[in-house]
Design a protein around this motif. Structure first.
Motif, PDB file in Angstrom:
ATOM      1  N   ARG A   1       0.810  -1.213   0.000  1.00 38.42           N
ATOM      2  CA  ARG A   1       0.000   0.000   0.000  1.00 38.42           C
ATOM      3  C   ARG A   1       0.845   1.267   0.000  1.00 38.42           C
ATOM      4  O   ARG A   1       0.405   2.315  -0.467  1.00 38.42           O
ATOM      5  CB  ARG A   1      -0.937  -0.006   1.214  1.00 38.42           C
ATOM      6  N   PHE A   2       2.063   1.186   0.556  1.00 37.00           N
ATOM      7  CA  PHE A   2       2.900   2.388   0.588  1.00 37.00           C
ATOM      8  C   PHE A   2       3.276   2.806  -0.824  1.00 37.00           C
ATOM      9  O   PHE A   2       3.183   3.989  -1.176  1.00 37.00           O
ATOM     10  CB  PHE A   2       4.154   2.141   1.426  1.00 37.00           C
ATOM     11  N   TRP A   3       3.685   1.842  -1.670  1.00 32.37           N
ATOM     12  CA  TRP A   3       3.984   2.182  -3.068  1.00 32.37           C
ATOM     13  C   TRP A   3       2.697   2.637  -3.777  1.00 32.37           C
ATOM     14  O   TRP A   3       2.730   3.555  -4.612  1.00 32.37           O
ATOM     15  CB  TRP A   3       4.565   0.985  -3.809  1.00 32.37           C
ATOM     16  N   GLU A   4       1.572   2.006  -3.430  1.00 36.61           N
ATOM     17  CA  GLU A   4       0.304   2.396  -4.045  1.00 36.61           C
ATOM     18  C   GLU A   4      -0.008   3.863  -3.760  1.00 36.61           C
ATOM     19  O   GLU A   4      -0.450   4.610  -4.655  1.00 36.61           O
ATOM     20  CB  GLU A   4      -0.818   1.502  -3.524  1.00 36.61           C
ATOM     21  N   LEU A   5       0.230   4.306  -2.511  1.00 35.19           N
ATOM     22  CA  LEU A   5      -0.025   5.703  -2.149  1.00 35.19           C
ATOM     23  C   LEU A   5       0.868   6.635  -2.949  1.00 35.19           C
ATOM     24  O   LEU A   5       0.408   7.664  -3.471  1.00 35.19           O
ATOM     25  CB  LEU A   5       0.206   5.896  -0.644  1.00 35.19           C
ATOM     26  N   ARG A   6       2.122   6.310  -3.071  1.00 34.99           N
ATOM     27  CA  ARG A   6       3.037   7.180  -3.828  1.00 34.99           C
ATOM     28  C   ARG A   6       2.610   7.266  -5.300  1.00 34.99           C
ATOM     29  O   ARG A   6       2.644   8.341  -5.906  1.00 34.99           O
ATOM     30  CB  ARG A   6       4.469   6.639  -3.725  1.00 34.99           C
ATOM     31  N   CYS A   7       2.229   6.121  -5.844  1.00 37.46           N
ATOM     32  CA  CYS A   7       1.786   6.131  -7.245  1.00 37.46           C
ATOM     33  C   CYS A   7       0.510   6.956  -7.407  1.00 37.46           C
ATOM     34  O   CYS A   7       0.349   7.695  -8.398  1.00 37.46           O
ATOM     35  CB  CYS A   7       1.534   4.704  -7.729  1.00 37.46           C
ATOM     36  N   ALA A   8      -0.374   6.835  -6.436  1.00 39.17           N
ATOM     37  CA  ALA A   8      -1.627   7.598  -6.501  1.00 39.17           C
ATOM     38  C   ALA A   8      -1.356   9.096  -6.440  1.00 39.17           C
ATOM     39  O   ALA A   8      -2.021   9.894  -7.138  1.00 39.17           O
ATOM     40  CB  ALA A   8      -2.545   7.176  -5.354  1.00 39.17           C
ATOM     41  N   ILE A   9      -0.412   9.525  -5.620  1.00 36.08           N
ATOM     42  CA  ILE A   9      -0.049  10.947  -5.541  1.00 36.08           C
ATOM     43  C   ILE A   9       0.475  11.432  -6.883  1.00 36.08           C
ATOM     44  O   ILE A   9       0.081  12.499  -7.394  1.00 36.08           O
ATOM     45  CB  ILE A   9       0.984  11.178  -4.420  1.00 36.08           C
ATOM     46  N   SER A  10       1.375  10.668  -7.503  1.00 33.19           N
ATOM     47  CA  SER A  10       1.928  11.070  -8.803  1.00 33.19           C
ATOM     48  C   SER A  10       0.832  11.135  -9.854  1.00 33.19           C
ATOM     49  O   SER A  10       0.772  12.080 -10.674  1.00 33.19           O
ATOM     50  CB  SER A  10       3.017  10.078  -9.233  1.00 33.19           C
ATOM     51  N   LEU A  11      -0.059  10.133  -9.858  1.00 30.86           N
ATOM     52  CA  LEU A  11      -1.131  10.091 -10.858  1.00 30.86           C
ATOM     53  C   LEU A  11      -2.111  11.243 -10.644  1.00 30.86           C
ATOM     54  O   LEU A  11      -2.513  11.930 -11.610  1.00 30.86           O
ATOM     55  CB  LEU A  11      -1.864   8.744 -10.771  1.00 30.86           C
ATOM     56  N   ALA A  12      -2.495  11.490  -9.375  1.00 28.26           N
ATOM     57  CA  ALA A  12      -3.456  12.554  -9.089  1.00 28.26           C
ATOM     58  C   ALA A  12      -2.887  13.921  -9.432  1.00 28.26           C
ATOM     59  O   ALA A  12      -3.597  14.807  -9.939  1.00 28.26           O
ATOM     60  CB  ALA A  12      -3.859  12.507  -7.614  1.00 28.26           C
ATOM     61  N   ARG A  13      -1.613  14.114  -9.166  1.00 28.67           N
ATOM     62  CA  ARG A  13      -0.989  15.404  -9.489  1.00 28.67           C
ATOM     63  C   ARG A  13      -1.016  15.638 -11.008  1.00 28.67           C
ATOM     64  O   ARG A  13      -1.290  16.752 -11.473  1.00 28.67           O
ATOM     65  CB  ARG A  13       0.434  15.422  -8.941  1.00 28.67           C
ATOM     66  N   LEU A  14      -0.732  14.569 -11.758  1.00 28.47           N
ATOM     67  CA  LEU A  14      -0.747  14.687 -13.220  1.00 28.47           C
ATOM     68  C   LEU A  14      -2.164  14.970 -13.737  1.00 28.47           C
ATOM     69  O   LEU A  14      -2.371  15.855 -14.569  1.00 28.47           O
ATOM     70  CB  LEU A  14      -0.215  13.391 -13.839  1.00 28.47           C
ATOM     71  N   MET A  15      -3.145  14.213 -13.207  1.00 22.44           N
ATOM     72  CA  MET A  15      -4.524  14.383 -13.661  1.00 22.44           C
ATOM     73  C   MET A  15      -5.067  15.754 -13.263  1.00 22.44           C
ATOM     74  O   MET A  15      -5.784  16.403 -14.048  1.00 22.44           O
ATOM     75  CB  MET A  15      -5.406  13.276 -13.074  1.00 22.44           C
ATOM     76  N   GLY A  16      -4.727  16.197 -12.054  1.00 25.83           N
ATOM     77  CA  GLY A  16      -5.193  17.510 -11.629  1.00 25.83           C
ATOM     78  C   GLY A  16      -4.644  18.602 -12.510  1.00 25.83           C
ATOM     79  O   GLY A  16      -5.339  19.576 -12.838  1.00 25.83           O
ATOM     80  N   GLY A  17      -3.409  18.487 -12.922  1.00 30.89           N
ATOM     81  CA  GLY A  17      -2.808  19.475 -13.806  1.00 30.89           C
ATOM     82  C   GLY A  17      -3.428  19.461 -15.190  1.00 30.89           C
ATOM     83  O   GLY A  17      -3.323  20.446 -15.945  1.00 30.89           O
ATOM     84  N   ALA A  18      -4.052  18.342 -15.540  1.00 32.78           N
ATOM     85  CA  ALA A  18      -4.678  18.212 -16.865  1.00 32.78           C
ATOM     86  C   ALA A  18      -6.170  18.536 -16.802  1.00 32.78           C
ATOM     87  O   ALA A  18      -6.922  18.234 -17.738  1.00 32.78           O
ATOM     88  CB  ALA A  18      -4.473  16.804 -17.393  1.00 32.78           C
ATOM     89  N   GLY A  19      -6.632  19.087 -15.662  1.00 36.03           N
ATOM     90  CA  GLY A  19      -8.030  19.478 -15.544  1.00 36.03           C
ATOM     91  C   GLY A  19      -8.955  18.366 -15.119  1.00 36.03           C
ATOM     92  O   GLY A  19     -10.184  18.504 -15.197  1.00 36.03           O
ATOM     93  N   GLN A  20      -8.433  17.249 -14.675  1.00 39.61           N
ATOM     94  CA  GLN A  20      -9.257  16.115 -14.252  1.00 39.61           C
ATOM     95  C   GLN A  20      -9.277  16.035 -12.716  1.00 39.61           C
ATOM     96  O   GLN A  20      -8.977  15.015 -12.119  1.00 39.61           O
ATOM     97  CB  GLN A  20      -8.706  14.813 -14.836  1.00 39.61           C
TER      98      GLN A  20
END
Length: 942
Positions: A887-906
């Motif tokens: 789950r720790f790696w999952e959290l880090r991946c989720a942060i990276s993905l969410a940051r990217l999606m948020g920057g793309a308007g999602q």
């Protein structure tokens, strides 16, 4: 016939000398002696016990003739020949080198009423120009004389007792109105004349059979301080006399120097210890070295003999070593300092290994027994009874401290029983020739200079081989029991058996020497393996096993060969990591174990082969060996074997990326730890502690941050208290450092990394040292100083060489790639990440793979050419982390993905991703990634 009625005879031995009649008789018959020789005898005999300067003698005997000292030596030799003065049994005239001659015969004056002539008293010798390191001692004794009327200064030869006593005499001289008298018993050979020797020093000439009443008459007159020097050889006669005069002369104070106490009524003992020496520590600086009295004395004496001297940084560790090797003995340090002008400090240090150092000469004005170390030790040795001198010689085969039981086993025999040996040791302790060592258990040691001297005596009598063999046999038997001793806790085990490391080394050096016994050395090597493993001395274990195997040859005992090969394979694994020769050695060990049907060594070999596969990145093969170990252990009656199988499998599963099954296995081991013996004999680490640091890693990856951090904190305290060097390295490197780093607690990460590096340097554990340096560089970079940390991290990883392929280095390669991106070195970062990904896929090293894929996605975002694939990498990494239950790696991946999606308007989709992952976390609210997730979710909601 001369008239002798007015001529008082001086009687000594079989002789009577009539000075006025110029007649010498032997057993009542006249003895012809040349005129000049007789003049010399009369002049010396009238001043018994006094050293008469050669020039004074020449002036007296040849008043009007100009002669050189050669004439004096000729006539003294003729006199000695006439008297039968052989220098062995009969001693009448003694040459005091550099000073003159002294009449030392035992006088037997005729019975008569005592007559006392008052002559000038013997002068108190001049103090040293500078007393180094003894100011506090001088003050304590000076003050003590106000409270105690009889004090003895006790210590080994050359430690500085005489210098301290003289300094005290000068310090207190005014308090006694100048009545401070110094009595040197060193030249006295006949203890029956201690009273007349004291009288002579006081300036009294007493004609009586018993001079004690006259002494008391003189000493009762007023306050006086009587300094009695070098008393050890006349104690039987001197002790009752001193008791008597102290009792009868109430204003008298007595200060005696001796190598053993008087054991008299009213005696107050002050034991003089060696000068404090600088510690053995790498990189010790000049300023620190010069805070220690032993080093101060060494430098002071160099300056006195050679002129102004400035200690350099390169020389400081050498001076510290010289002082330690000379045990802080003042005389030894002064003699060594006297060699520096000729040989330099480095040359002088190398000469300490030579027995010629015992013959180095000191000040010409020193009494003979203080002019060389050998003379000082001769003085003590020649006074010993046969049992004590034999015991001292035999104990010289020990290196460092030794237990009473070991001393009795090695030194007894050949006319000495064990009880007689122990009694002799007790006596040698009181005579300052053996020192007690250790606080918890009684142990003894010989000072290095005493040991070298006694070894010379042992060799001169042809006894070296006999007692070196006994020494080696004793420790072979001693360590044969050590491996089976699994019930003693690790710190206590190390205290008992680790204390004998120097003795094991000395015994092995002798056994494999040309005059030794190689067969005995092979057996001792096999027995001592447990010691090296528990002390984490894998390099030494490796070299000792290679020496023993070479001596064993191809025709030796297969069981011994199996034991030595097993130890060699393990020492290569744990000491070198990716050692190519480890696998064939362990495979041969397994073949021998199968042939001999030795279940214990079969498990040792399987364990070693599994760890070897870990080290070489073959995790699938490592799992296969773990399964073989577990199957072999399943039928064992020892529950520890089953637990070791589970632990080995758990580690394999952890690296293969199956954290759920790894947790099941490691928890099963944890639940059984209460039945575990303290130290499984086939395992080089502490199983209790090593189980917990792998549990902490797995808990962390599963998202149980609070449990992982609490367990890591307990693990650090347990590892530190345990005392096993390699185990504590693993505690810090496997759990404490990475967990603090992943939590974003860089203060703790820096603290743990620094402690790990210091620990590896102190215990010479190379592989963890390489990792610690690289980890500390990563901490610098992550604290914001990428400009400093990144090149340092790259440099340390390059320095590590093949060690980079060990599993522990993989996260540091990921950090190298990530920091390269932050330093706008994206292409270099991508190169590093591609190499690491290839490594993981080729080796099935899957546990860190989600984080590597995530880091690659972050690097792609920074690259104009590769940014489009970043989201796919984040999703891929996230899916893999879910499959691994990480789950720790999952959290880090989720942060990276969410940051990217948020920057793309999602923003809504990004928030859903983060909220879904965050809900699965029930712990670790204050770790850095949870804080980042909360902050990012707050931004996405707005």
């Amino acid at each position: 016939m001369p008239d002798r009625s007015e001529d008082s005879a001086i009687s000594f031995g079989p002789f009577r000398l009539f000075p006025k009649s110029r007649l010498l008789e032997k057993e009542g018959s006249p003895l012809h002696v040349g005129g000049r020789a007789l003049d010399i005898l009369i002049f010396l005999a009238e001043r018994p016990g006094e050293v008469v300067d050669k020039r004074e003698l020449v002036k007296r005997i040849w008043a009007d003739v100009n002669v050189d000292e050669g004439s004096l030596r000729f006539h003294v030799a003729a006199l000695r020949k006439a008297l039968g003065d052989t220098g062995k049994s009969a001693r009448y005239v003694v040459n005091v080198p550099g000073r003159g001659y002294c009449f030392v015969a035992s006088l037997a004056p005729p019975a008569a009423q005592p007559t006392i002539d008052i002559l000038p008293p013997r002068a108190l010798p001049a103090p040293l120009s500078k007393m180094v390191g003894r100011e506090e001692v001088v003050e304590k004794i000076s003050s003590g004389l106000s409270l105690h009327r009889f004090m003895t200064l006790v210590g080994p030869g050359g430690i500085g007792k005489t210098a301290v006593a003289i300094a005290v005499g000068h310090r207190r001289s005014q308090d006694f109105g100048g009545r401070v008298f110094f009595v040197d018993f060193g030249p006295l050979r006949d203890a029956g004349h201690v009273a007349t020797t004291i009288a002579s020093a006081l300036g009294l000439t007493i004609s009586a059979e018993n001079p004690t009443p006259a002494l008391l008459t003189f000493l009762k007159v007023g306050p006086a301080l009587l300094i009695l020097d070098s008393c050890e050889h006349v104690l039987d006669n001197l002790a009752p006399l001193v008791e008597h005069i102290v009792r009868e002369a109430p204003q008298l104070r007595v200060l005696a120097t001796t190598r053993e106490s008087f054991r008299s009524e009213g005696e107050r003992i002050f034991r003089l210890f060696p000068l404090d020496c600088p510690p053995e520590r790498e990189g010790i600086e000049v300023a620190e070295v010069l805070t220690y009295p032993a080093a101060q004395l060494f430098v002071e004496r160099i300056a006195q003999s050679s002129g102004p001297f400035q200690l350099s940084a390169d020389e400081a560790p050498l001076v510290a070593s010289i002082c330690r090797r000379l045990d802080g003995i003042a005389l030894a340090i002064e003699l060594a300092a006297g060699r520096v002008n000729a040989y330099g400090i480095a040359g002088t240090a190398s000469l300490l290994d030579s027995r010629f150092s015992l013959q180095w000469r000191g000040r010409r004005t020193a009494v003979p027994r203080h002019q060389t170390l050998a003379a000082a030790l001769d003085w003590s040795y020649d006074l010993l009874p046969a049992a004590e001198s034999a015991t001292l010689r035999r104990l010289s085969v020990f290196a460092g401290p030794f237990a009473p039981e070991a001393a009795a086993a090695v030194a007894s025999g050949d006319g000495l029983s064990a009880s007689e040996t122990l009694e002799a040791i007790d006596s040698l302790v009181t005579k300052s020739l053996i020192s007690p060592s250790g606080s918890r258990t009684l142990r003894y040691r010989l000072l290095d200079t005493t040991r070298a001297y006694a070894q010379g005596k042992l060799g001169a009598l042809g006894e070296t081989r006999q007692f070196a063999r006994r020494h080696a046999e004793h420790f072979r038997d001693f360590f044969a029991h050590a491996e089976a001793d699994t019930s003693t806790p690790q710190p206590e085990w190390i205290g008992i058996y680790g204390a004998e490391l120097d003795n094991v080394r000395a015994a092995l050096d002798w056994a494999f020497a040309p005059d030794g016994d190689a067969e005995l050395g092979i057996a001792l090597t096999a027995a001592a393996v447990t010691l090296w493993v528990r002390l984490s001395l894998f390099a030494e274990c490796r070299e000792r096993c290679r020496t023993a195997l070479a001596a064993l040859g191809d025709t030796g005992d297969d069981r011994i060969r199996m034991q030595l090969l097993s130890a060699l394979g393990w020492s290569l694994m744990y000491g070198e990591g990716r050692a190519r020769e480890a696998r064939p050695i362990l495979e041969t060990t397994l073949e021998l174990a199968d042939r001999l049907d030795d279940k214990d060594f079969r498990l040792r070999a399987l364990w070693g082969l599994c760890i070897d596969q870990f080290n070489n990145g073959q995790f699938g093969k490592a799992r296969a060996f773990a399964d073989r170990f577990a199957n072999a252990a399943a039928n064992s009656t020892d529950k520890t074997d089953v637990m070791l199988g589970d632990r080995l499998t758990a580690v394999a599963l952890h690296y293969l990326g199956d954290q759920n099954d790894a947790r099941l296995r490691i928890d099963r081991v944890h639940a059984s730890l209460h039945v575990l013996a303290e130290k499984p004999k086939i395992f080089p680490l502490d199983l209790r502690i090593s189980t917990q640091y792998f549990r902490a890693r797995i808990l962390w990856l599963q998202g149980l941050a609070d449990q992982a951090q609490a367990l890591a904190a307990r693990n650090i305290e347990e590892g530190r208290a345990n005392g096993h060097a390699l185990t504590f390295c693993s505690v810090l490197g496997q759990a404490a450092c990475p967990i603090a780093f992943w939590a974003g607690d860089f203060d703790a990460a820096e603290r743990h990394g620094t402690e790990l590096l210091e620990h590896t340097e102190r215990h010479a554990i190379r592989l963890w040292g390489l990792w610690a340096r690289a980890f500390n560089a990563a901490v610098i970079a992550r604290r914001g100083d990428v400009a400093t940390g990144l090149p340092l991290l790259r440099e340390e990883l390059n320095r590590a060489g093949d060690a980079r392929f060990l599993p522990r280095f993989l996260p540091l390669l990921g950090e190298l790639a990530a920091c390269s991106g932050e330093a706008d070195q994206v292409d270099r970062g991508l190169d590093v990440i591609e190499d690491a990904l290839t490594r993981c896929n080729d080796r099935q090293e899957l546990w860190y793979l989600p984080e590597l894929i995530r880091i690659k996605g972050e690097l792609m975002l920074r690259s104009a050419r590769n940014s489009e694939g970043a989201e796919a990498h984040f999703r891929n990494a996230m899916d893999m982390a879910v499959r691994q239950d990480a789950r720790f790696w999952e959290l880090r991946c989720a942060i990276s993905l969410a940051r990217l999606m948020g920057g793309a308007g999602q923003s809504a989709e990004a928030l859903a991703v983060l909220e879904n992952v965050s809900r699965s976390f029930t712990e670790g609210t204050e770790i850095a990634d949870k804080r980042t997730a909360r902050e990012l979710m707050a931004q996405l909601r707005n």
